[in-house]
Motif scaffolding. Structure first.
Motif, PDB file in Angstrom:
ATOM      1  N   GLY A 193     -39.611  72.000  97.202  1.00  0.00           N
ATOM      2  CA  GLY A 193     -38.422  72.275  97.849  1.00  0.00           C
ATOM      3  C   GLY A 193     -37.070  71.749  97.252  1.00  0.00           C
ATOM      4  N   GLU A 194     -37.320  70.529  96.644  1.00  0.00           N
ATOM      5  CA  GLU A 194     -36.074  69.786  95.809  1.00  0.00           C
ATOM      6  C   GLU A 194     -36.052  70.745  94.720  1.00  0.00           C
ATOM      7  OE1 GLU A 194     -32.890  68.054  94.937  1.00  0.00           O
ATOM      8  OE2 GLU A 194     -33.877  67.601  96.833  1.00  0.00           O
ATOM      9  N   ARG A 195     -36.749  71.065  93.903  1.00  0.00           N
ATOM     10  CA  ARG A 195     -36.630  71.841  92.765  1.00  0.00           C
ATOM     11  C   ARG A 195     -35.931  73.263  92.988  1.00  0.00           C
ATOM     12  NH1 ARG A 195     -41.662  70.220  91.747  1.00  0.00           N
ATOM     13  NH2 ARG A 195     -42.618  72.370  91.612  1.00  0.00           N
ATOM     14  N   ALA A 196     -36.481  73.882  94.145  1.00  0.00           N
ATOM     15  CA  ALA A 196     -35.848  75.147  94.769  1.00  0.00           C
ATOM     16  C   ALA A 196     -34.438  75.125  95.197  1.00  0.00           C
ATOM     17  CB  ALA A 196     -36.684  75.823  95.880  1.00  0.00           C
ATOM     18  N   ALA A 197     -34.035  73.915  95.889  1.00  0.00           N
ATOM     19  CA  ALA A 197     -32.446  73.602  96.125  1.00  0.00           C
ATOM     20  C   ALA A 197     -31.877  73.612  95.033  1.00  0.00           C
ATOM     21  CB  ALA A 197     -32.759  72.501  97.000  1.00  0.00           C
ATOM     22  N   ALA A 198     -32.535  72.870  93.985  1.00  0.00           N
ATOM     23  CA  ALA A 198     -31.536  72.676  92.890  1.00  0.00           C
ATOM     24  C   ALA A 198     -31.287  73.998  92.226  1.00  0.00           C
ATOM     25  CB  ALA A 198     -32.145  71.468  91.914  1.00  0.00           C
ATOM     26  N   GLU A 199     -32.397  75.124  92.067  1.00  0.00           N
ATOM     27  CA  GLU A 199     -32.079  76.461  91.347  1.00  0.00           C
ATOM     28  C   GLU A 199     -31.090  76.997  92.438  1.00  0.00           C
ATOM     29  OE1 GLU A 199     -35.731  78.505  90.509  1.00  0.00           O
ATOM     30  OE2 GLU A 199     -36.489  76.732  90.145  1.00  0.00           O
ATOM     31  N   LEU A 200     -31.205  77.260  93.683  1.00  0.00           N
ATOM     32  CA  LEU A 200     -30.298  77.548  94.665  1.00  0.00           C
ATOM     33  C   LEU A 200     -28.739  77.094  94.501  1.00  0.00           C
ATOM     34  CD1 LEU A 200     -32.687  77.898  97.832  1.00  0.00           C
ATOM     35  CD2 LEU A 200     -31.844  79.846  96.432  1.00  0.00           C
ATOM     36  N   ALA A 201     -28.675  76.073  94.421  1.00  0.00           N
ATOM     37  CA  ALA A 201     -27.403  75.621  94.353  1.00  0.00           C
ATOM     38  C   ALA A 201     -26.588  75.786  93.227  1.00  0.00           C
ATOM     39  CB  ALA A 201     -27.421  73.943  94.347  1.00  0.00           C
ATOM     40  N   LEU A 202     -27.265  76.229  91.877  1.00  0.00           N
ATOM     41  CA  LEU A 202     -26.496  76.643  90.855  1.00  0.00           C
ATOM     42  C   LEU A 202     -26.331  78.172  91.045  1.00  0.00           C
ATOM     43  CD1 LEU A 202     -29.044  75.455  88.290  1.00  0.00           C
ATOM     44  CD2 LEU A 202     -26.745  74.280  88.894  1.00  0.00           C
ATOM     45  N   LEU A 203     -26.512  78.892  92.247  1.00  0.00           N
ATOM     46  CA  LEU A 203     -26.321  80.254  92.138  1.00  0.00           C
ATOM     47  C   LEU A 203     -24.785  80.429  92.872  1.00  0.00           C
ATOM     48  CD1 LEU A 203     -29.797  81.702  93.475  1.00  0.00           C
ATOM     49  CD2 LEU A 203     -28.645  81.709  91.181  1.00  0.00           C
ATOM     50  N   PRO A 204     -24.287  81.448  92.600  1.00  0.00           N
ATOM     51  CA  PRO A 204     -22.949  81.864  93.066  1.00  0.00           C
ATOM     52  C   PRO A 204     -23.302  82.306  94.867  1.00  0.00           C
ATOM     53  CG  PRO A 204     -23.536  83.841  91.988  1.00  0.00           C
ATOM     54  CD  PRO A 204     -24.690  82.715  91.829  1.00  0.00           C
ATOM     55  N   ALA A 262     -26.464  81.053  99.188  1.00  0.00           N
ATOM     56  CA  ALA A 262     -27.452  80.416  98.329  1.00  0.00           C
ATOM     57  C   ALA A 262     -27.196  78.915  98.421  1.00  0.00           C
ATOM     58  CB  ALA A 262     -27.296  80.896  96.906  1.00  0.00           C
ATOM     59  N   ARG A 263     -25.964  78.518  98.549  1.00  0.00           N
ATOM     60  CA  ARG A 263     -25.908  77.254  98.759  1.00  0.00           C
ATOM     61  C   ARG A 263     -26.162  76.511 100.230  1.00  0.00           C
ATOM     62  NH1 ARG A 263     -21.110  78.871  96.066  1.00  0.00           N
ATOM     63  NH2 ARG A 263     -19.738  79.026  97.674  1.00  0.00           N
ATOM     64  N   ALA A 264     -25.940  77.375 101.079  1.00  0.00           N
ATOM     65  CA  ALA A 264     -26.329  77.005 102.504  1.00  0.00           C
ATOM     66  C   ALA A 264     -27.990  76.830 102.399  1.00  0.00           C
ATOM     67  CB  ALA A 264     -26.013  77.973 103.538  1.00  0.00           C
ATOM     68  N   LEU A 265     -28.624  77.726 101.817  1.00  0.00           N
ATOM     69  CA  LEU A 265     -30.094  77.641 101.817  1.00  0.00           C
ATOM     70  C   LEU A 265     -30.458  76.166 101.137  1.00  0.00           C
ATOM     71  CD1 LEU A 265     -31.246  81.281 101.083  1.00  0.00           C
ATOM     72  CD2 LEU A 265     -31.796  79.732 103.143  1.00  0.00           C
ATOM     73  N   ALA A 266     -29.735  76.088 100.133  1.00  0.00           N
ATOM     74  CA  ALA A 266     -30.050  74.758  99.179  1.00  0.00           C
ATOM     75  C   ALA A 266     -29.877  73.629 100.003  1.00  0.00           C
ATOM     76  CB  ALA A 266     -29.124  74.785  98.047  1.00  0.00           C
ATOM     77  N   GLY A 267     -28.524  73.361 100.752  1.00  0.00           N
ATOM     78  CA  GLY A 267     -28.338  72.585 101.446  1.00  0.00           C
ATOM     79  C   GLY A 267     -29.550  72.350 102.814  1.00  0.00           C
ATOM     80  N   ALA A 268     -29.958  73.418 103.465  1.00  0.00           N
ATOM     81  CA  ALA A 268     -31.005  73.448 104.491  1.00  0.00           C
ATOM     82  C   ALA A 268     -32.180  72.958 103.949  1.00  0.00           C
ATOM     83  CB  ALA A 268     -30.830  74.971 104.986  1.00  0.00           C
ATOM     84  N   ILE A 269     -32.511  73.507 102.792  1.00  0.00           N
ATOM     85  CA  ILE A 269     -33.637  72.863 102.408  1.00  0.00           C
ATOM     86  C   ILE A 269     -33.817  71.291 102.016  1.00  0.00           C
ATOM     87  CG2 ILE A 269     -35.277  73.006 100.015  1.00  0.00           C
ATOM     88  CD1 ILE A 269     -34.730  76.149 100.121  1.00  0.00           C
ATOM     89  N   ARG A 270     -32.733  70.822 101.114  1.00  0.00           N
ATOM     90  CA  ARG A 270     -32.366  69.632 100.997  1.00  0.00           C
ATOM     91  C   ARG A 270     -32.572  68.935 102.347  1.00  0.00           C
ATOM     92  NH1 ARG A 270     -28.638  70.518  95.869  1.00  0.00           N
ATOM     93  NH2 ARG A 270     -30.137  70.028  94.472  1.00  0.00           N
ATOM     94  N   ALA A 271     -31.945  68.951 103.072  1.00  0.00           N
ATOM     95  CA  ALA A 271     -31.814  68.497 104.347  1.00  0.00           C
ATOM     96  C   ALA A 271     -33.165  68.613 105.544  1.00  0.00           C
ATOM     97  CB  ALA A 271     -30.400  68.679 105.415  1.00  0.00           C
ATOM     98  N   ARG A 272     -33.874  69.619 105.160  1.00  0.00           N
ATOM     99  CA  ARG A 272     -34.950  70.037 106.129  1.00  0.00           C
ATOM    100  C   ARG A 272     -34.523  70.286 107.350  1.00  0.00           C
ATOM    101  NH1 ARG A 272     -37.315  69.042 101.527  1.00  0.00           N
ATOM    102  NH2 ARG A 272     -39.356  68.042 101.139  1.00  0.00           N
TER     103      ARG A 272
END
Length: 178
Positions: A30-41, A45-55
């Motif tokens: 999840g953390e690796r996926a969130a890092a990849e999503l956070a790099l996308l425009p 994608a940023r909301a999904l990254a944040g949701a994954i990091r925060a669970r």
């Protein structure tokens, strides 16, 4: 006895990541996926990254965003399906279902495997995603959830999914479930 119980709990806790990995789950996916999503425009994608990091299931949506058309997010979401946290897997399934146009060729087999996840919330989200994909090929698996799963929310999502799929062969199953 207290010392023995504490030692047993420590042994179980230490072996838990090994057991999860042996079942194909990865505590860092999840953390690796969130890092990849956070790099996308884009805000989705940023909301999904944040949701994954925060669970945090509730943090997955962006107000005003109606579609998520970011093919570069596909691999990150597929990676998140392997996380050991069911909330991360649930968010990843939702993200795959929200992609428009849907990446059916790759996502449907992965999401259909989530129909047998240990978490009822993940199973329910997978059933909903199969309905969003309108995957007639997976309607039998969704029918089994509808008829046999002990969780009412899973059965509800399965019934809704079968309605979305609109496979005439599923009608008797829906009628029995009434």
């Amino acid at each position: 006895t207290i010392a023995l119980a504490a030692a047993a709990n420590a042994t179980i806790a230490a072996s838990e990541p090994v057991l999860q990995r042996s079942r194909g789950l990865d505590p860092d996916a999840g953390e690796r996926a969130a890092a990849e999503l956070a790099l996308l425009p884009g805000p989705h994608a940023r909301a999904l990254a944040g949701a994954i990091r925060a669970r945090d299931w509730n943090a997955r949506r962006v107000q005003g965003v109606t579609t998520f058309n970011e093919p570069r997010a596909l691999q990150a979401l597929m990676l998140a399906l392997r996380d050991d946290d069911p909330e991360v897997r649930r968010i990843a399934v939702w993200g795959l279902a929200e992609m428009r146009p849907a990446p059916e060729a790759i996502a449907i087999p992965a999401v259909s495997r989530m129909l047998s996840d240990v978490s009822p919330e993940v199973r329910a989200e997978a059933a909903g995603a199969i309905g969003d994909f309108e995957s007639v090929e997976n309607s039998r698996s969704v029918e089994k959830l509808l008829l046999h799963h002990p969780s009412a929310p899973v059965r509800l999502r399965a019934a809704h999914a079968l309605g979305d799929i609109q496979d005439p062969d599923s009608r008797p199953t829906l009628e029995r479930a009434l």
